[in-house]
Design a protein around this motif. Structure first.
Motif, PDB file in Angstrom:
ATOM      1  N   SER A  32      -6.815   1.165  -2.806  1.00 58.01           N
ATOM      2  CA  SER A  32      -6.591   2.873  -2.449  1.00 58.01           C
ATOM      3  C   SER A  32      -5.591   3.500  -3.355  1.00 58.01           C
ATOM      4  O   SER A  32      -4.793   2.848  -3.974  1.00 58.01           O
ATOM      5  CB  SER A  32      -6.107   3.006  -1.089  1.00 58.01           C
ATOM      6  OG  SER A  32      -7.149   2.321  -0.132  1.00 58.01           O
TER       7      SER A  32
ATOM      8  N   SER B  72       4.008  11.439  -1.090  1.00 58.09           N
ATOM      9  CA  SER B  72       2.738  11.169  -0.555  1.00 58.09           C
ATOM     10  C   SER B  72       2.627   9.746  -0.237  1.00 58.09           C
ATOM     11  O   SER B  72       3.116   8.938  -0.822  1.00 58.09           O
ATOM     12  CB  SER B  72       1.751  11.629  -1.619  1.00 58.09           C
ATOM     13  OG  SER B  72       1.678  13.107  -1.926  1.00 58.09           O
ATOM     14  N   GLY B  73       1.525   9.543   0.761  1.00 60.21           N
ATOM     15  CA  GLY B  73       1.156   8.120   1.059  1.00 60.21           C
ATOM     16  C   GLY B  73      -0.446   8.081   1.269  1.00 60.21           C
ATOM     17  O   GLY B  73      -1.174   9.135   1.300  1.00 60.21           O
ATOM     18  N   VAL B  74      -0.912   6.947   1.505  1.00 55.42           N
ATOM     19  CA  VAL B  74      -2.274   6.822   1.495  1.00 55.42           C
ATOM     20  C   VAL B  74      -2.716   6.819   3.248  1.00 55.42           C
ATOM     21  O   VAL B  74      -2.079   5.964   4.058  1.00 55.42           O
ATOM     22  CB  VAL B  74      -2.558   5.080   1.133  1.00 55.42           C
ATOM     23  CG1 VAL B  74      -4.073   4.858   1.714  1.00 55.42           C
ATOM     24  CG2 VAL B  74      -2.430   5.153  -0.171  1.00 55.42           C
ATOM     25  N   THR B  75      -3.300   8.234   3.298  1.00 56.33           N
ATOM     26  CA  THR B  75      -3.695   8.205   4.735  1.00 56.33           C
ATOM     27  C   THR B  75      -4.938   7.218   5.156  1.00 56.33           C
ATOM     28  O   THR B  75      -5.421   6.511   4.335  1.00 56.33           O
ATOM     29  CB  THR B  75      -4.090   9.681   4.904  1.00 56.33           C
ATOM     30  OG1 THR B  75      -4.262   9.896   6.433  1.00 56.33           O
ATOM     31  CG2 THR B  75      -5.302   9.955   4.172  1.00 56.33           C
TER      32      THR B  75
ATOM     33  N   LEU C 227       0.724  -1.122   0.069  1.00 56.02           N
ATOM     34  CA  LEU C 227       0.053  -0.143  -0.084  1.00 56.02           C
ATOM     35  C   LEU C 227       0.919   1.373  -0.053  1.00 56.02           C
ATOM     36  O   LEU C 227       0.339   2.314   0.083  1.00 56.02           O
ATOM     37  CB  LEU C 227      -1.012   0.031   1.313  1.00 56.02           C
ATOM     38  CG  LEU C 227      -1.912  -0.960   1.050  1.00 56.02           C
ATOM     39  CD1 LEU C 227      -3.158  -1.057   2.248  1.00 56.02           C
ATOM     40  CD2 LEU C 227      -2.940  -0.692  -0.292  1.00 56.02           C
ATOM     41  N   MET C 228       2.078   1.080  -0.259  1.00 57.47           N
ATOM     42  CA  MET C 228       3.133   2.396  -0.228  1.00 57.47           C
ATOM     43  C   MET C 228       2.927   2.649  -1.762  1.00 57.47           C
ATOM     44  O   MET C 228       2.779   1.915  -2.611  1.00 57.47           O
ATOM     45  CB  MET C 228       4.464   1.472   0.189  1.00 57.47           C
ATOM     46  CG  MET C 228       5.397   2.698   0.477  1.00 57.47           C
ATOM     47  SD  MET C 228       6.982   1.987   1.191  1.00 57.47           S
ATOM     48  CE  MET C 228       6.601   1.041   2.478  1.00 57.47           C
ATOM     49  N   THR C 229       3.226   3.906  -1.792  1.00 58.71           N
ATOM     50  CA  THR C 229       3.514   4.354  -3.263  1.00 58.71           C
ATOM     51  C   THR C 229       4.798   3.567  -4.023  1.00 58.71           C
ATOM     52  O   THR C 229       5.630   3.617  -3.084  1.00 58.71           O
ATOM     53  CB  THR C 229       3.555   5.694  -3.731  1.00 58.71           C
ATOM     54  OG1 THR C 229       4.742   6.424  -2.821  1.00 58.71           O
ATOM     55  CG2 THR C 229       2.203   6.244  -3.074  1.00 58.71           C
TER      56      THR C 229
ATOM     57  N   MET D 251       1.300   6.063  -8.112  1.00 57.75           N
ATOM     58  CA  MET D 251       0.480   4.750  -7.617  1.00 57.75           C
ATOM     59  C   MET D 251       1.067   3.844  -6.729  1.00 57.75           C
ATOM     60  O   MET D 251       2.283   3.838  -6.348  1.00 57.75           O
ATOM     61  CB  MET D 251       0.553   3.819  -9.140  1.00 57.75           C
ATOM     62  CG  MET D 251      -0.701   3.202  -9.481  1.00 57.75           C
ATOM     63  SD  MET D 251      -0.295   2.386 -10.824  1.00 57.75           S
ATOM     64  CE  MET D 251      -0.802   3.528 -12.145  1.00 57.75           C
TER      65      MET D 251
ATOM     66  N   VAL E 296      -0.995  14.490   6.846  1.00 53.99           N
ATOM     67  CA  VAL E 296      -2.116  14.416   7.421  1.00 53.99           C
ATOM     68  C   VAL E 296      -1.661  13.790   8.924  1.00 53.99           C
ATOM     69  O   VAL E 296      -1.533  12.947   8.984  1.00 53.99           O
ATOM     70  CB  VAL E 296      -3.129  13.602   6.821  1.00 53.99           C
ATOM     71  CG1 VAL E 296      -4.316  13.365   7.829  1.00 53.99           C
ATOM     72  CG2 VAL E 296      -3.577  13.905   5.284  1.00 53.99           C
TER      73      VAL E 296
ATOM     74  N   LEU F  31      -2.232  20.343   5.176  1.00 48.04           N
ATOM     75  CA  LEU F  31      -3.493  19.645   5.841  1.00 48.04           C
ATOM     76  C   LEU F  31      -2.970  18.950   7.207  1.00 48.04           C
ATOM     77  O   LEU F  31      -3.130  17.893   7.448  1.00 48.04           O
ATOM     78  CB  LEU F  31      -4.007  18.511   4.615  1.00 48.04           C
ATOM     79  CG  LEU F  31      -4.233  19.280   3.442  1.00 48.04           C
ATOM     80  CD1 LEU F  31      -5.091  18.090   2.602  1.00 48.04           C
ATOM     81  CD2 LEU F  31      -5.532  20.421   3.835  1.00 48.04           C
TER      82      LEU F  31
ATOM     83  N   ILE G 120      -8.298   7.340   3.813  1.00 44.78           N
ATOM     84  CA  ILE G 120      -8.291   6.690   2.420  1.00 44.78           C
ATOM     85  C   ILE G 120      -8.218   5.356   2.384  1.00 44.78           C
ATOM     86  O   ILE G 120      -8.981   4.451   2.007  1.00 44.78           O
ATOM     87  CB  ILE G 120      -7.234   7.256   1.287  1.00 44.78           C
ATOM     88  CG1 ILE G 120      -7.311   8.944   1.451  1.00 44.78           C
ATOM     89  CG2 ILE G 120      -7.254   6.765  -0.023  1.00 44.78           C
ATOM     90  CD1 ILE G 120      -8.556   9.440   0.762  1.00 44.78           C
ATOM     91  N   GLY G 121      -7.291   4.875   3.160  1.00 48.28           N
ATOM     92  CA  GLY G 121      -6.918   3.320   3.276  1.00 48.28           C
ATOM     93  C   GLY G 121      -8.289   2.590   4.244  1.00 48.28           C
ATOM     94  O   GLY G 121      -8.734   1.573   3.693  1.00 48.28           O
TER      95      GLY G 121
ATOM     96  N   ASP H  86      -0.039   9.243   5.522  1.00 45.71           N
ATOM     97  CA  ASP H  86       0.520  10.341   4.725  1.00 45.71           C
ATOM     98  C   ASP H  86       1.278  11.272   5.634  1.00 45.71           C
ATOM     99  O   ASP H  86       0.706  11.719   6.632  1.00 45.71           O
ATOM    100  CB  ASP H  86      -0.454  11.045   3.940  1.00 45.71           C
ATOM    101  CG  ASP H  86       0.109  12.322   2.933  1.00 45.71           C
ATOM    102  OD1 ASP H  86       0.916  12.111   2.093  1.00 45.71           O
ATOM    103  OD2 ASP H  86      -0.416  13.488   3.415  1.00 45.71           O
ATOM    104  N   ALA H  87       2.489  11.803   5.247  1.00 43.18           N
ATOM    105  CA  ALA H  87       3.107  12.500   6.140  1.00 43.18           C
ATOM    106  C   ALA H  87       2.651  13.986   6.361  1.00 43.18           C
ATOM    107  O   ALA H  87       2.908  14.725   7.096  1.00 43.18           O
ATOM    108  CB  ALA H  87       4.678  12.859   5.468  1.00 43.18           C
TER     109      ALA H  87
END
Lengths: 242, 242
Positions: free
Chosen positions: B108, A108-111, A16-18, B17, A85, B124, A114-115, A82-83
């Motif tokens: 996600s 960016s990452g999936v906060t 789930l990491m970019t 992604m 949020v 944010l 979102i996850g 995400d860094a």
């Protein structure tokens, strides 16, 4: 130029990491982070130098990252989700004023909002607010005002940090505030350990959620007036006519 | 069982992604999506079958995806950003009731709020609201109420769909509503083409933003009362004492 990259690693699972986050960690010399998050990534990035500081030592952790970068090392500072949020990218940019010789980049990452939404279904398809219940750095009155405003405007709401040892009744208090505007039958959901071992999603009404104990690994979702349950999933429609 | 995976591809660049999104697209037979997003991913996933429908044909696009999955194909439906934020995952779960033989999974992605925030700095870091200015499926009065409530509660605000050919003055209207509560000097930012060619970030005061023309590829960020500019970056502090 010396380089510090702030990397959101997503909810926890490596996949789930970019792609860019994984590349950054593969290419850096040092990975700095809170102990728990460093443990999550360690096995995927062998041969790196790992530096950790405990919770509540965020300012020290950021200075440590800049000092390592100042030595000429390529440094990655990791955050869960995400860094940007409730993460470290803001503090890094603030402290960065003391270290003009270090270039900062943010990946960016999936906060958790979102996850967690993907696990529950689609609760955030329409307008929503993200509110933390932690009053460590924010007056509780401000949090109350935000909960009330979001509920009155029929926003879906995601609650971060819904509980801790010292704040066991905060989710109950938050639900009571939202119940002044939202129907007790409003569809709600929780996700524990998003993208990690033991991931678990549960659905509640807002009235039920009020009396549900949660822990600090839980993210809480409160629907809007249109949110419904479809085949066990929490879904907020956008308004399409099917 | 037949399988349909809804995949958020992030802002646009391949490396933004998630690893899971890329794996899903590599392993599927058919990629279904809006023409513009299919063009963004096409070169990275050769040999796939690509099916597209134009904008405003979302219901048809979802049915098409289910029908392809029903034929026994492994189908991925792509959305820009995250599929759960103004994306297709909600509609897929709604229409999925007609196709009980197809298993739906959601992967996600980095939504524009998260991706754009990293470009601007860290707007944010604290509580925020995400609000779309599109009144195609939502009454404008509801949008106004949400803008006003978010501004009154001193939330940072991310605006999706801030403009279109038919809605040229909507950002101006939104700023005017927020100016009833937020200081005209509130730090704001816009990011055009997040993670794509031509990415560009700009900073404004809220008073300036009101008279700034934006297009449909722009995501707009309005700070809270604490948001400041540090070395050209938009930063909302969380409250740490440095």
């Amino acid at each position: 130029m010396n380089k510090l990259t702030v990397v959101g690693i997503g909810p926890g699972a490596y996949e789930l990491m970019t792609i860019k986050a994984a590349e950054t960690l593969r290419n850096c010399d040092v990975i700095v982070g809170y102990t728990v998050y460093v443990d999550l990534v360690k096995e995927h990035f062998p041969g790196k130098e790992f530096l950790t500081t405990p919770m509540k030592k965020e300012v020290e952790r950021c200075r440590l990252a800049f000092e390592e970068a100042g030595k000429g090392k390529n440094v990655a500072m990791i955050c869960s989700g995400d860094a940007g949020v409730y993460g470290m990218s803001g503090l890094i940019l603030e402290i960065g004023q003391e270290f003009p010789e270090v270039a900062v980049e943010i990946v960016s990452g999936v906060t958790a909002a979102i996850g967690g939404a993907s696990v529950l279904g689609a609760p955030l398809i329409h307008d929503f607010a993200v509110i933390s219940l932690s009053d460590l750095l924010t007056p509780w009155e401000k949090i109350e005002k935000r909960l009330s405003a979001a509920a009155e405007a029929d926003l879906s709401v995601v609650l971060y940090n819904p509980s801790s040892k010292k704040r066991k009744d905060y989710l109950k208090k938050a639900c009571e505030i939202m119940l002044a505007w939202k129907d007790p039958n409003t569809v709600c959901g929780t996700v524990v350990n998003i993208g990690r071992e033991g991931e678990q999603a549960s659905l509640y009404t807002l009235a039920e959620l009020k009396d549900t104990p949660v822990d600090m690994f839980t993210t809480v979702f409160v629907g809007n007036s249109q949110t419904k349950v479809i085949d066990g999933k929490m879904v907020t429609p956008r308004g399409y006519i099917i």
